[in-house]
Design a protein around this motif. Sequence first.
Motif, PDB file in Angstrom:
ATOM      1  N   THR A   1      30.619  38.571  33.761  1.00  0.00           N
ATOM      2  CA  THR A   1      30.526  39.693  34.704  1.00  0.00           C
ATOM      3  C   THR A   1      31.491  39.506  35.865  1.00  0.00           C
ATOM      4  O   THR A   1      32.245  40.413  36.231  1.00  0.00           O
ATOM      5  CB  THR A   1      29.092  39.829  35.235  1.00  0.00           C
ATOM      6  N   ASP A   2      31.474  38.302  36.438  1.00  0.00           N
ATOM      7  CA  ASP A   2      32.376  38.048  37.562  1.00  0.00           C
ATOM      8  C   ASP A   2      33.848  38.099  37.132  1.00  0.00           C
ATOM      9  O   ASP A   2      34.706  38.601  37.854  1.00  0.00           O
ATOM     10  CB  ASP A   2      32.081  36.681  38.188  1.00  0.00           C
TER      11      ASP A   2
ATOM     12  N   GLN B   1      36.467  40.461  38.828  1.00  0.00           N
ATOM     13  CA  GLN B   1      37.666  39.900  39.441  1.00  0.00           C
ATOM     14  C   GLN B   1      38.935  40.436  38.779  1.00  0.00           C
ATOM     15  O   GLN B   1      39.944  40.690  39.444  1.00  0.00           O
ATOM     16  CB  GLN B   1      37.631  38.374  39.362  1.00  0.00           C
TER      17      GLN B   1
ATOM     18  N   HIS C   1      34.984  29.603  41.409  1.00  0.00           N
ATOM     19  CA  HIS C   1      34.097  30.476  40.643  1.00  0.00           C
ATOM     20  C   HIS C   1      33.021  29.669  39.919  1.00  0.00           C
ATOM     21  O   HIS C   1      31.819  29.990  39.992  1.00  0.00           O
ATOM     22  CB  HIS C   1      34.937  31.285  39.641  1.00  0.00           C
TER      23      HIS C   1
ATOM     24  N   ARG D   1      30.466  28.310  42.244  1.00  0.00           N
ATOM     25  CA  ARG D   1      29.557  29.352  42.768  1.00  0.00           C
ATOM     26  C   ARG D   1      28.460  29.680  41.752  1.00  0.00           C
ATOM     27  O   ARG D   1      27.271  29.750  42.100  1.00  0.00           O
ATOM     28  CB  ARG D   1      30.369  30.606  43.095  1.00  0.00           C
ATOM     29  N   ILE D   2      28.837  29.873  40.476  1.00  0.00           N
ATOM     30  CA  ILE D   2      27.844  30.209  39.452  1.00  0.00           C
ATOM     31  C   ILE D   2      26.867  29.048  39.248  1.00  0.00           C
ATOM     32  O   ILE D   2      25.649  29.252  39.110  1.00  0.00           O
ATOM     33  CB  ILE D   2      28.542  30.575  38.132  1.00  0.00           C
TER      34      ILE D   2
ATOM     35  N   HIS E   1      29.154  34.474  34.262  1.00  0.00           N
ATOM     36  CA  HIS E   1      30.595  34.193  34.312  1.00  0.00           C
ATOM     37  C   HIS E   1      31.403  35.409  33.876  1.00  0.00           C
ATOM     38  O   HIS E   1      32.371  35.805  34.534  1.00  0.00           O
ATOM     39  CB  HIS E   1      30.929  32.999  33.415  1.00  0.00           C
TER      40      HIS E   1
END
Length: 545
Positions: free
Chosen positions: A162-163, A167, A13, A16-17, A160
Amino acid sequence: MSRPPLEPSLARHLERITGYLRDAGLRQIPPERTDLRRTLADFMLGRTPAVLEPWLRAIGPALGIPEADWSRIREDQAAAVGRWARHIADPANVETYVMLSRHTRQGFISRFPASRFLATQIRFTQLLAEDIKREFAHDPAQADQLRQLLGQEFQERVLHITDFFVQGREDELRRQEAAYREELLEQEASYRRAIDGAPACILMVDAAAGTLFDVNHVAERLLGYGREELRGRPFQDLHPPGERSRASTLWRSALERGHASRDDLHLLTRRGELVPVFANAGYIEYGPRRWVQLICVDISDRKRLESQLIQSEKMAAIGQFAAGIAHELRNPLAIVMNALYDLHQIVDGRNAEVAEDVRIAEEEIGRAQAIIKNLLEFSRESGAELTRLDVNDLLTRTLQLMQKYLQDNGVRVTTELGPIPPCLANQNAMRQIALNLITNAVQAMPEGGQLTLRTAAVGPNLIRIEVRDTGIGIPAEHLQDIFNPFYTTKAPGQGTGLGLSVVHSILRRYQGEIRVASAVGVGTTFTIDLPCQCHAEVLPDRPEG
Protein backbone atom coordinates in the motif's frame (compact mmCIF):
# COMPACT_ATOMS: atom_id res chain seq x y z
CA MET A 1 26.22 -13.44 2.79
CA SER A 2 26.59 -9.65 2.76
CA ARG A 3 23.82 -7.63 1.13
CA PRO A 4 24.15 -4.26 -0.60
CA PRO A 5 23.02 -1.32 1.52
CA LEU A 6 19.42 -0.23 1.14
CA GLU A 7 18.39 3.09 -0.31
CA PRO A 8 17.78 5.53 2.58
CA SER A 9 14.12 6.01 1.66
CA LEU A 10 13.46 2.24 1.56
CA ALA A 11 15.31 1.70 4.84
CA ARG A 12 13.12 4.36 6.48
CA HIS A 13 10.03 2.72 4.99
CA LEU A 14 10.88 -0.75 6.34
CA GLU A 15 11.69 0.68 9.76
CA ARG A 16 8.35 2.52 9.84
CA ILE A 17 6.27 -0.57 8.95
CA THR A 18 8.19 -2.70 11.46
CA GLY A 19 7.39 -0.11 14.12
CA TYR A 20 3.68 -0.22 13.22
CA LEU A 21 3.59 -4.03 13.50
CA ARG A 22 5.43 -4.05 16.80
CA ASP A 23 3.75 -1.10 18.53
CA ALA A 24 0.23 -1.89 17.33
CA GLY A 25 0.48 -5.53 18.51
CA LEU A 26 0.06 -6.92 15.00
CA ARG A 27 3.11 -9.21 15.15
CA GLN A 28 1.86 -12.01 17.46
CA ILE A 29 4.36 -14.56 16.18
CA PRO A 30 7.80 -13.05 16.75
CA PRO A 31 10.77 -13.31 14.37
CA GLU A 32 12.44 -15.67 16.81
CA ARG A 33 10.07 -18.55 15.87
CA THR A 34 12.50 -19.70 13.21
CA ASP A 35 11.23 -23.29 13.22
CA LEU A 36 7.70 -22.25 12.39
CA ARG A 37 8.92 -19.75 9.81
CA ARG A 38 11.10 -22.29 8.00
CA THR A 39 8.22 -24.77 7.93
CA LEU A 40 5.91 -22.18 6.32
CA ALA A 41 8.58 -21.04 3.86
CA ASP A 42 9.28 -24.61 2.74
CA PHE A 43 5.57 -25.31 2.37
CA MET A 44 5.11 -22.16 0.22
CA LEU A 45 8.04 -23.05 -2.05
CA GLY A 46 6.81 -26.63 -2.42
CA ARG A 47 3.14 -25.84 -3.04
CA THR A 48 3.44 -22.73 -5.23
CA PRO A 49 3.70 -24.58 -8.59
CA ALA A 50 0.46 -26.45 -7.89
CA VAL A 51 -1.36 -23.34 -6.54
CA LEU A 52 -0.45 -21.20 -9.56
CA GLU A 53 -2.84 -23.01 -11.93
CA PRO A 54 -6.09 -22.54 -9.96
CA TRP A 55 -4.88 -19.02 -9.05
CA LEU A 56 -4.49 -18.03 -12.71
CA ARG A 57 -7.86 -19.55 -13.63
CA ALA A 58 -9.43 -17.38 -10.91
CA ILE A 59 -7.73 -14.02 -11.51
CA GLY A 60 -7.25 -14.21 -15.29
CA PRO A 61 -10.90 -13.84 -16.31
CA ALA A 62 -11.71 -11.64 -13.29
CA LEU A 63 -9.05 -9.08 -14.24
CA GLY A 64 -9.35 -9.52 -18.02
CA ILE A 65 -5.82 -10.90 -18.41
CA PRO A 66 -5.34 -12.55 -21.83
CA GLU A 67 -4.29 -16.21 -21.65
CA ALA A 68 -1.28 -15.33 -23.77
CA ASP A 69 0.09 -13.42 -20.76
CA TRP A 70 -0.51 -16.20 -18.21
CA SER A 71 2.84 -17.89 -18.66
CA ARG A 72 4.71 -14.66 -17.97
CA ILE A 73 2.54 -13.95 -14.92
CA ARG A 74 3.11 -17.52 -13.70
CA GLU A 75 6.89 -17.02 -13.82
CA ASP A 76 6.74 -13.60 -12.13
CA GLN A 77 4.47 -14.86 -9.33
CA ALA A 78 6.63 -17.94 -8.70
CA ALA A 79 9.72 -15.71 -8.36
CA ALA A 80 7.85 -13.26 -6.11
CA VAL A 81 6.57 -16.04 -3.81
CA GLY A 82 10.11 -17.40 -3.61
CA ARG A 83 11.43 -14.04 -2.42
CA TRP A 84 8.52 -13.72 0.02
CA ALA A 85 9.18 -17.21 1.43
CA ARG A 86 12.86 -16.36 1.98
CA HIS A 87 11.80 -13.25 3.93
CA ILE A 88 9.39 -15.28 6.06
CA ALA A 89 12.21 -17.73 6.89
CA ASP A 90 14.64 -14.87 7.55
CA PRO A 91 12.98 -11.46 8.24
CA ALA A 92 16.37 -9.80 7.71
CA ASN A 93 16.14 -10.80 4.02
CA VAL A 94 14.20 -7.90 2.52
CA GLU A 95 14.85 -8.68 -1.14
CA THR A 96 11.11 -9.17 -1.65
CA TYR A 97 10.41 -5.58 -0.57
CA VAL A 98 13.25 -4.17 -2.65
CA MET A 99 11.63 -5.76 -5.71
CA LEU A 100 8.09 -4.74 -4.69
CA SER A 101 9.22 -1.17 -4.15
CA ARG A 102 10.77 -1.08 -7.61
CA HIS A 103 7.84 -2.65 -9.44
CA THR A 104 5.06 -0.73 -7.73
CA ARG A 105 6.82 2.54 -8.56
CA GLN A 106 8.29 1.94 -12.00
CA GLY A 107 7.52 -1.59 -13.19
CA PHE A 108 4.62 -3.22 -14.99
CA ILE A 109 2.28 -3.41 -11.99
CA SER A 110 2.68 0.35 -11.36
CA ARG A 111 0.51 0.99 -14.42
CA PHE A 112 -2.59 -0.44 -12.74
CA PRO A 113 -4.57 0.38 -9.57
CA ALA A 114 -3.19 -1.01 -6.31
CA SER A 115 -6.41 -2.93 -5.73
CA ARG A 116 -5.79 -5.05 -8.86
CA PHE A 117 -2.45 -6.27 -7.54
CA LEU A 118 -3.69 -6.76 -3.97
CA ALA A 119 -6.67 -8.78 -5.18
CA THR A 120 -4.35 -11.25 -6.89
CA GLN A 121 -2.21 -11.61 -3.76
CA ILE A 122 -5.24 -12.04 -1.47
CA ARG A 123 -6.50 -14.89 -3.66
CA PHE A 124 -3.08 -16.55 -3.77
CA THR A 125 -2.79 -16.35 0.04
CA GLN A 126 -6.28 -17.88 0.43
CA LEU A 127 -5.30 -20.82 -1.77
CA LEU A 128 -2.12 -21.33 0.30
CA ALA A 129 -4.15 -21.21 3.54
CA GLU A 130 -6.58 -23.84 2.19
CA ASP A 131 -3.67 -26.13 1.27
CA ILE A 132 -2.13 -25.70 4.75
CA LYS A 133 -5.41 -26.81 6.32
CA ARG A 134 -5.55 -29.91 4.12
CA GLU A 135 -1.84 -30.74 4.44
CA PHE A 136 -1.79 -30.45 8.26
CA ALA A 137 -5.24 -31.87 8.94
CA HIS A 138 -3.60 -34.46 11.21
CA ASP A 139 -2.11 -31.67 13.38
CA PRO A 140 -4.74 -28.89 13.75
CA ALA A 141 -2.59 -26.90 16.24
CA GLN A 142 0.31 -26.76 13.77
CA ALA A 143 -2.06 -25.87 10.95
CA ASP A 144 -3.53 -22.98 12.97
CA GLN A 145 -0.10 -21.58 13.79
CA LEU A 146 1.06 -21.77 10.17
CA ARG A 147 -2.17 -20.12 8.93
CA GLN A 148 -1.78 -17.43 11.63
CA LEU A 149 1.83 -16.74 10.57
CA LEU A 150 0.81 -16.65 6.90
CA GLY A 151 -1.94 -14.14 7.69
CA GLN A 152 0.43 -12.03 9.79
CA GLU A 153 3.06 -11.98 7.03
CA PHE A 154 0.43 -11.17 4.41
CA GLN A 155 -0.84 -8.24 6.52
CA GLU A 156 2.73 -6.95 6.69
CA ARG A 157 2.99 -7.41 2.91
CA VAL A 158 -0.22 -5.45 2.34
CA LEU A 159 1.09 -2.55 4.46
CA HIS A 160 4.30 -2.45 2.43
CA ILE A 161 2.50 -2.72 -0.92
CA THR A 162 0.00 0.00 0.00
CA ASP A 163 2.73 2.44 0.95
CA PHE A 164 4.78 1.54 -2.13
CA PHE A 165 1.84 2.29 -4.41
CA VAL A 166 1.10 5.57 -2.64
CA GLN A 167 4.73 6.60 -2.74
CA GLY A 168 4.89 5.61 -6.39
CA ARG A 169 1.87 7.78 -7.18
CA GLU A 170 3.34 10.64 -5.17
CA ASP A 171 6.65 10.27 -7.00
CA GLU A 172 4.76 10.28 -10.31
CA LEU A 173 2.81 13.36 -9.27
CA ARG A 174 6.03 15.07 -8.24
CA ARG A 175 7.61 14.08 -11.56
CA GLN A 176 4.59 15.38 -13.47
CA GLU A 177 4.58 18.55 -11.40
CA ALA A 178 8.29 19.05 -12.04
CA ALA A 179 7.72 18.41 -15.74
CA TYR A 180 4.78 20.82 -15.69
CA ARG A 181 6.86 23.48 -13.94
CA GLU A 182 9.66 22.91 -16.43
CA GLU A 183 7.15 23.19 -19.27
CA LEU A 184 5.76 26.39 -17.75
CA LEU A 185 9.26 27.78 -17.39
CA GLU A 186 9.99 26.86 -20.99
CA GLN A 187 6.71 28.44 -22.09
CA GLU A 188 7.54 31.58 -20.13
CA ALA A 189 11.05 31.61 -21.60
CA SER A 190 9.59 31.06 -25.08
CA TYR A 191 7.06 33.84 -24.42
CA ARG A 192 9.86 36.11 -23.23
CA ARG A 193 11.92 35.31 -26.34
CA ALA A 194 8.89 36.00 -28.53
CA ILE A 195 8.18 39.29 -26.75
CA ASP A 196 11.81 40.40 -26.87
CA GLY A 197 12.10 39.34 -30.50
CA ALA A 198 8.93 41.16 -31.55
CA PRO A 199 9.55 44.07 -33.93
CA ALA A 200 7.25 46.37 -31.93
CA CYS A 201 7.61 48.16 -28.61
CA ILE A 202 5.77 46.10 -25.95
CA LEU A 203 4.88 47.50 -22.52
CA MET A 204 3.31 45.44 -19.72
CA VAL A 205 1.17 47.51 -17.38
CA ASP A 206 -0.16 46.18 -14.07
CA ALA A 207 -3.96 46.08 -14.22
CA ALA A 208 -4.41 47.34 -10.67
CA ALA A 209 -1.66 49.93 -10.22
CA GLY A 210 -1.25 51.14 -13.80
CA THR A 211 2.54 50.87 -13.48
CA LEU A 212 5.03 49.18 -15.77
CA PHE A 213 6.40 45.84 -14.58
CA ASP A 214 8.16 44.74 -17.76
CA VAL A 215 9.08 45.85 -21.28
CA ASN A 216 10.81 44.20 -24.23
CA HIS A 217 14.16 44.98 -25.90
CA VAL A 218 12.57 47.08 -28.64
CA ALA A 219 10.96 49.29 -25.99
CA GLU A 220 14.35 49.77 -24.30
CA ARG A 221 15.99 50.78 -27.58
CA LEU A 222 13.13 53.00 -28.71
CA LEU A 223 12.61 54.81 -25.41
CA GLY A 224 16.26 54.98 -24.35
CA TYR A 225 15.52 53.55 -20.87
CA GLY A 226 16.67 50.28 -19.33
CA ARG A 227 14.11 47.74 -18.17
CA GLU A 228 14.88 48.33 -14.52
CA GLU A 229 14.50 52.10 -14.96
CA LEU A 230 10.98 51.63 -16.31
CA ARG A 231 9.70 49.13 -13.74
CA GLY A 232 7.28 50.73 -11.30
CA ARG A 233 6.77 53.92 -13.36
CA PRO A 234 3.23 55.01 -14.33
CA PHE A 235 2.81 54.11 -17.99
CA GLN A 236 1.33 57.58 -18.68
CA ASP A 237 4.80 59.07 -18.10
CA LEU A 238 5.88 57.62 -21.44
CA HIS A 239 3.45 59.91 -23.27
CA PRO A 240 3.62 63.70 -23.66
CA PRO A 241 1.48 65.58 -21.09
CA GLY A 242 -1.21 66.48 -23.62
CA GLU A 243 -1.82 62.82 -24.49
CA ARG A 244 -1.80 61.20 -21.05
CA SER A 245 -5.57 61.34 -20.63
CA ARG A 246 -5.97 59.58 -24.00
CA ALA A 247 -3.44 56.93 -22.94
CA SER A 248 -5.37 56.36 -19.69
CA THR A 249 -8.61 56.00 -21.66
CA LEU A 250 -6.97 53.34 -23.85
CA TRP A 251 -5.82 51.41 -20.75
CA ARG A 252 -9.26 51.55 -19.10
CA SER A 253 -10.97 50.46 -22.31
CA ALA A 254 -8.72 47.39 -22.46
CA LEU A 255 -9.58 46.55 -18.84
CA GLU A 256 -13.32 46.89 -19.53
CA ARG A 257 -13.62 45.34 -22.99
CA GLY A 258 -10.54 43.11 -23.16
CA HIS A 259 -8.88 45.07 -25.96
CA ALA A 260 -8.64 48.58 -27.42
CA SER A 261 -6.49 50.52 -29.87
CA ARG A 262 -5.79 54.02 -31.15
CA ASP A 263 -3.34 55.73 -33.49
CA ASP A 264 -3.21 59.26 -32.08
CA LEU A 265 -0.55 58.69 -29.41
CA HIS A 266 3.17 59.39 -29.18
CA LEU A 267 5.86 57.84 -26.99
CA LEU A 268 8.22 60.25 -25.26
CA THR A 269 11.84 59.08 -25.35
CA ARG A 270 14.62 59.87 -22.91
CA ARG A 271 16.00 62.34 -25.49
CA GLY A 272 12.69 64.20 -25.54
CA GLU A 273 11.75 62.97 -29.01
CA LEU A 274 8.15 62.11 -29.85
CA VAL A 275 7.58 58.85 -31.72
CA PRO A 276 4.12 58.44 -33.31
CA VAL A 277 2.70 54.99 -32.54
CA PHE A 278 -0.29 52.79 -33.19
CA ALA A 279 -1.10 51.40 -29.73
CA ASN A 280 -2.93 48.09 -29.37
CA ALA A 281 -3.90 47.23 -25.77
CA GLY A 282 -4.98 43.76 -24.61
CA TYR A 283 -6.01 42.50 -21.15
CA ILE A 284 -4.16 39.34 -20.04
CA GLU A 285 -4.59 37.00 -17.07
CA TYR A 286 -1.80 34.54 -16.27
CA GLY A 287 -1.75 32.82 -12.89
CA PRO A 288 -2.20 35.43 -10.17
CA ARG A 289 -1.08 38.35 -12.36
CA ARG A 290 -3.41 40.62 -14.32
CA TRP A 291 -2.03 43.15 -16.76
CA VAL A 292 -2.62 45.20 -19.90
CA GLN A 293 -0.15 44.53 -22.67
CA LEU A 294 0.48 47.56 -24.88
CA ILE A 295 1.92 46.86 -28.32
CA CYS A 296 3.13 50.17 -29.75
CA VAL A 297 4.05 50.10 -33.44
CA ASP A 298 6.25 52.97 -34.67
CA ILE A 299 4.29 54.62 -37.49
CA SER A 300 6.82 57.34 -38.26
CA ASP A 301 7.21 56.01 -41.81
CA ARG A 302 3.46 55.88 -42.28
CA LYS A 303 3.08 59.42 -41.01
CA ARG A 304 5.89 60.51 -43.30
CA LEU A 305 4.21 58.86 -46.28
CA GLU A 306 0.89 60.45 -45.34
CA SER A 307 2.62 63.83 -45.16
CA GLN A 308 4.20 63.24 -48.54
CA LEU A 309 0.82 62.27 -49.97
CA ILE A 310 -0.72 65.45 -48.56
CA GLN A 311 2.16 67.46 -50.03
CA SER A 312 1.62 65.76 -53.40
CA GLU A 313 -2.03 66.70 -53.25
CA LYS A 314 -1.04 70.28 -52.45
CA MET A 315 1.33 70.26 -55.38
CA ALA A 316 -1.46 69.08 -57.64
CA ALA A 317 -3.67 71.90 -56.36
CA ILE A 318 -0.85 74.39 -56.95
CA GLY A 319 -0.52 73.07 -60.50
CA GLN A 320 -4.18 73.71 -61.18
CA PHE A 321 -3.94 77.10 -59.51
CA ALA A 322 -0.81 77.96 -61.52
CA ALA A 323 -2.47 76.90 -64.78
CA GLY A 324 -5.35 79.26 -64.07
CA ILE A 325 -3.01 82.13 -63.26
CA ALA A 326 -0.94 81.47 -66.37
CA HIS A 327 -4.03 81.52 -68.54
CA GLU A 328 -5.17 84.81 -67.02
CA LEU A 329 -1.74 86.48 -67.22
CA ARG A 330 -0.59 85.33 -70.62
CA ASN A 331 -3.35 87.13 -72.53
CA PRO A 332 -2.73 90.62 -71.06
CA LEU A 333 1.03 90.07 -71.33
CA ALA A 334 0.64 89.18 -75.00
CA ILE A 335 -1.39 92.35 -75.55
CA VAL A 336 1.27 94.44 -73.78
CA MET A 337 3.99 92.76 -75.84
CA ASN A 338 2.14 93.60 -79.07
CA ALA A 339 1.73 97.19 -77.94
CA LEU A 340 5.43 97.42 -77.18
CA TYR A 341 6.20 96.04 -80.63
CA ASP A 342 4.04 98.75 -82.20
CA LEU A 343 5.66 101.38 -80.00
CA HIS A 344 9.07 100.11 -81.04
CA GLN A 345 8.12 100.47 -84.71
CA ILE A 346 6.87 104.02 -84.09
CA VAL A 347 9.99 105.11 -82.24
CA ASP A 348 12.16 103.40 -84.92
CA GLY A 349 15.42 104.47 -83.28
CA ARG A 350 14.70 108.20 -83.34
CA ASN A 351 14.70 108.38 -79.55
CA ALA A 352 17.45 106.22 -78.14
CA GLU A 353 16.30 106.57 -74.52
CA VAL A 354 12.72 105.53 -75.30
CA ALA A 355 13.98 102.69 -77.50
CA GLU A 356 16.10 101.40 -74.58
CA ASP A 357 13.11 101.58 -72.26
CA VAL A 358 11.00 99.63 -74.75
CA ARG A 359 13.75 97.01 -75.07
CA ILE A 360 13.98 96.60 -71.27
CA ALA A 361 10.18 96.35 -71.04
CA GLU A 362 10.14 93.64 -73.72
CA GLU A 363 12.92 91.79 -71.93
CA GLU A 364 11.12 91.90 -68.56
CA ILE A 365 7.85 90.74 -70.12
CA GLY A 366 9.77 87.87 -71.68
CA ARG A 367 11.15 87.07 -68.24
CA ALA A 368 7.64 87.21 -66.75
CA GLN A 369 6.43 84.77 -69.39
CA ALA A 370 9.36 82.46 -68.59
CA ILE A 371 8.50 82.63 -64.88
CA ILE A 372 4.91 81.66 -65.69
CA LYS A 373 6.25 78.72 -67.66
CA ASN A 374 8.41 77.78 -64.66
CA LEU A 375 5.39 77.96 -62.40
CA LEU A 376 3.61 75.49 -64.63
CA GLU A 377 6.62 73.20 -64.45
CA PHE A 378 6.45 73.33 -60.66
CA SER A 379 3.83 70.55 -60.49
CA ARG A 380 4.27 68.73 -63.79
CA GLU A 381 7.08 67.80 -66.11
CA SER A 382 7.61 69.98 -69.15
CA GLY A 383 10.30 70.62 -71.68
CA ALA A 384 12.09 73.41 -69.88
CA GLU A 385 15.19 74.47 -71.84
CA LEU A 386 18.48 73.40 -70.26
CA THR A 387 21.64 75.39 -70.90
CA ARG A 388 25.22 75.51 -69.67
CA LEU A 389 24.93 77.88 -66.76
CA ASP A 390 27.59 79.79 -64.84
CA VAL A 391 26.08 79.81 -61.34
CA ASN A 392 28.53 82.43 -60.06
CA ASP A 393 27.53 84.78 -62.88
CA LEU A 394 23.83 84.16 -62.23
CA LEU A 395 24.23 84.96 -58.51
CA THR A 396 26.20 88.12 -59.30
CA ARG A 397 23.59 89.39 -61.75
CA THR A 398 20.75 88.54 -59.34
CA LEU A 399 22.44 90.57 -56.60
CA GLN A 400 22.85 93.48 -59.03
CA LEU A 401 19.12 93.41 -59.85
CA MET A 402 18.26 93.30 -56.13
CA GLN A 403 20.85 95.89 -55.04
CA LYS A 404 18.35 98.65 -54.23
CA TYR A 405 16.06 96.19 -52.39
CA LEU A 406 19.01 95.07 -50.28
CA GLN A 407 20.15 98.63 -49.54
CA ASP A 408 16.64 99.77 -48.56
CA ASN A 409 16.48 96.96 -45.98
CA GLY A 410 19.93 97.60 -44.50
CA VAL A 411 21.39 94.29 -45.67
CA ARG A 412 25.14 94.06 -46.29
CA VAL A 413 26.20 91.42 -48.79
CA THR A 414 29.39 89.35 -48.77
CA THR A 415 30.19 86.96 -51.61
CA GLU A 416 32.71 84.15 -51.54
CA LEU A 417 32.29 82.68 -55.00
CA GLY A 418 34.80 79.91 -55.58
CA PRO A 419 35.88 78.36 -58.88
CA ILE A 420 33.07 76.01 -59.97
CA PRO A 421 32.27 74.27 -63.25
CA PRO A 422 29.21 75.25 -65.30
CA CYS A 423 25.99 73.32 -64.70
CA LEU A 424 23.27 72.07 -67.00
CA ALA A 425 20.08 73.77 -65.77
CA ASN A 426 17.30 76.13 -66.70
CA GLN A 427 18.42 79.72 -66.24
CA ASN A 428 15.06 81.07 -65.10
CA ALA A 429 14.58 78.20 -62.65
CA MET A 430 17.98 78.85 -61.06
CA ARG A 431 17.27 82.58 -60.97
CA GLN A 432 13.99 81.76 -59.19
CA ILE A 433 15.95 79.79 -56.56
CA ALA A 434 18.35 82.68 -56.00
CA LEU A 435 15.56 85.28 -55.80
CA ASN A 436 13.54 83.22 -53.29
CA LEU A 437 16.46 82.44 -50.99
CA ILE A 438 17.78 86.03 -51.03
CA THR A 439 14.27 87.45 -50.47
CA ASN A 440 13.70 85.05 -47.53
CA ALA A 441 17.04 86.09 -46.03
CA VAL A 442 16.18 89.79 -46.29
CA GLN A 443 12.74 89.23 -44.72
CA ALA A 444 14.41 87.31 -41.86
CA MET A 445 16.49 90.46 -41.05
CA PRO A 446 13.87 93.20 -40.44
CA GLU A 447 16.50 95.35 -38.70
CA GLY A 448 19.14 94.69 -41.36
CA GLY A 449 22.07 92.32 -41.16
CA GLN A 450 24.69 90.37 -43.04
CA LEU A 451 23.93 88.20 -46.09
CA THR A 452 26.67 85.82 -47.25
CA LEU A 453 26.68 83.88 -50.50
CA ARG A 454 29.28 81.14 -51.02
CA THR A 455 29.95 78.70 -53.82
CA ALA A 456 32.47 75.87 -54.01
CA ALA A 457 33.14 72.67 -55.87
CA VAL A 458 32.72 69.73 -53.47
CA GLY A 459 33.27 66.93 -55.94
CA PRO A 460 34.12 66.23 -59.56
CA ASN A 461 30.50 66.81 -60.61
CA LEU A 462 28.98 68.60 -57.62
CA ILE A 463 28.86 72.21 -56.51
CA ARG A 464 27.66 73.71 -53.25
CA ILE A 465 25.80 76.99 -52.77
CA GLU A 466 25.35 78.51 -49.31
CA VAL A 467 23.01 81.38 -48.47
CA ARG A 468 23.54 82.57 -44.90
CA ASP A 469 21.80 85.34 -43.00
CA THR A 470 22.08 86.81 -39.50
CA GLY A 471 18.35 87.04 -39.03
CA ILE A 472 15.83 85.91 -36.44
CA GLY A 473 16.27 82.20 -37.20
CA ILE A 474 13.73 79.38 -37.45
CA PRO A 475 12.52 77.47 -34.36
CA ALA A 476 13.59 73.81 -34.39
CA GLU A 477 10.01 72.52 -34.37
CA HIS A 478 9.30 74.36 -37.65
CA LEU A 479 12.32 73.17 -39.64
CA GLN A 480 10.67 69.97 -40.86
CA ASP A 481 7.77 71.92 -42.41
CA ILE A 482 9.39 74.88 -44.14
CA PHE A 483 9.51 73.18 -47.56
CA ASN A 484 5.80 72.27 -47.47
CA PRO A 485 3.57 74.29 -49.85
CA PHE A 486 1.67 77.15 -48.18
CA TYR A 487 3.60 76.74 -44.93
CA THR A 488 4.83 80.08 -43.59
CA THR A 489 5.73 81.62 -40.24
CA LYS A 490 5.27 85.14 -41.58
CA ALA A 491 2.41 87.38 -40.55
CA PRO A 492 -0.75 87.27 -42.74
CA GLY A 493 -0.23 89.17 -46.00
CA GLN A 494 3.58 88.94 -45.83
CA GLY A 495 4.08 85.55 -47.48
CA THR A 496 2.29 82.78 -49.36
CA GLY A 497 4.39 79.85 -48.13
CA LEU A 498 5.31 78.89 -51.69
CA GLY A 499 8.87 80.27 -52.04
CA LEU A 500 10.83 77.45 -50.36
CA SER A 501 8.45 74.86 -51.77
CA VAL A 502 9.25 76.12 -55.28
CA VAL A 503 12.98 76.01 -54.50
CA HIS A 504 12.68 72.44 -53.20
CA SER A 505 10.69 71.33 -56.24
CA ILE A 506 13.16 72.81 -58.73
CA LEU A 507 16.15 71.23 -57.00
CA ARG A 508 14.47 67.85 -56.95
CA ARG A 509 14.00 68.17 -60.70
CA TYR A 510 17.73 68.73 -61.18
CA GLN A 511 18.72 65.94 -58.74
CA GLY A 512 19.89 68.54 -56.23
CA GLU A 513 19.42 68.66 -52.46
CA ILE A 514 18.76 71.48 -50.03
CA ARG A 515 19.43 71.48 -46.28
CA VAL A 516 18.79 74.06 -43.62
CA ALA A 517 20.49 74.85 -40.33
CA SER A 518 19.13 77.55 -38.07
CA ALA A 519 19.38 78.92 -34.56
CA VAL A 520 16.84 81.37 -33.17
CA GLY A 521 18.40 84.82 -32.80
CA VAL A 522 21.57 83.78 -34.63
CA GLY A 523 20.59 83.18 -38.22
CA THR A 524 19.89 80.62 -40.90
CA THR A 525 21.99 78.85 -43.53
CA PHE A 526 20.55 77.14 -46.61
CA THR A 527 22.96 74.72 -48.27
CA ILE A 528 22.37 73.49 -51.82
CA ASP A 529 24.26 70.61 -53.43
CA LEU A 530 23.76 70.68 -57.20
CA PRO A 531 25.11 68.09 -59.67
CA CYS A 532 27.08 69.47 -62.62
CA GLN A 533 25.86 67.42 -65.55
CA CYS A 534 27.37 69.40 -68.41
CA HIS A 535 29.47 66.42 -69.50
CA ALA A 536 26.78 63.73 -69.13
CA GLU A 537 23.14 63.08 -69.84
CA VAL A 538 20.62 64.54 -67.38
CA LEU A 539 19.69 61.93 -64.79
CA PRO A 540 16.07 60.68 -64.74
CA ASP A 541 13.86 62.67 -62.45
CA ARG A 542 13.43 61.35 -58.92
CA PRO A 543 9.79 60.96 -57.85
CA GLU A 544 8.47 63.86 -55.84
CA GLY A 545 8.04 63.24 -52.09
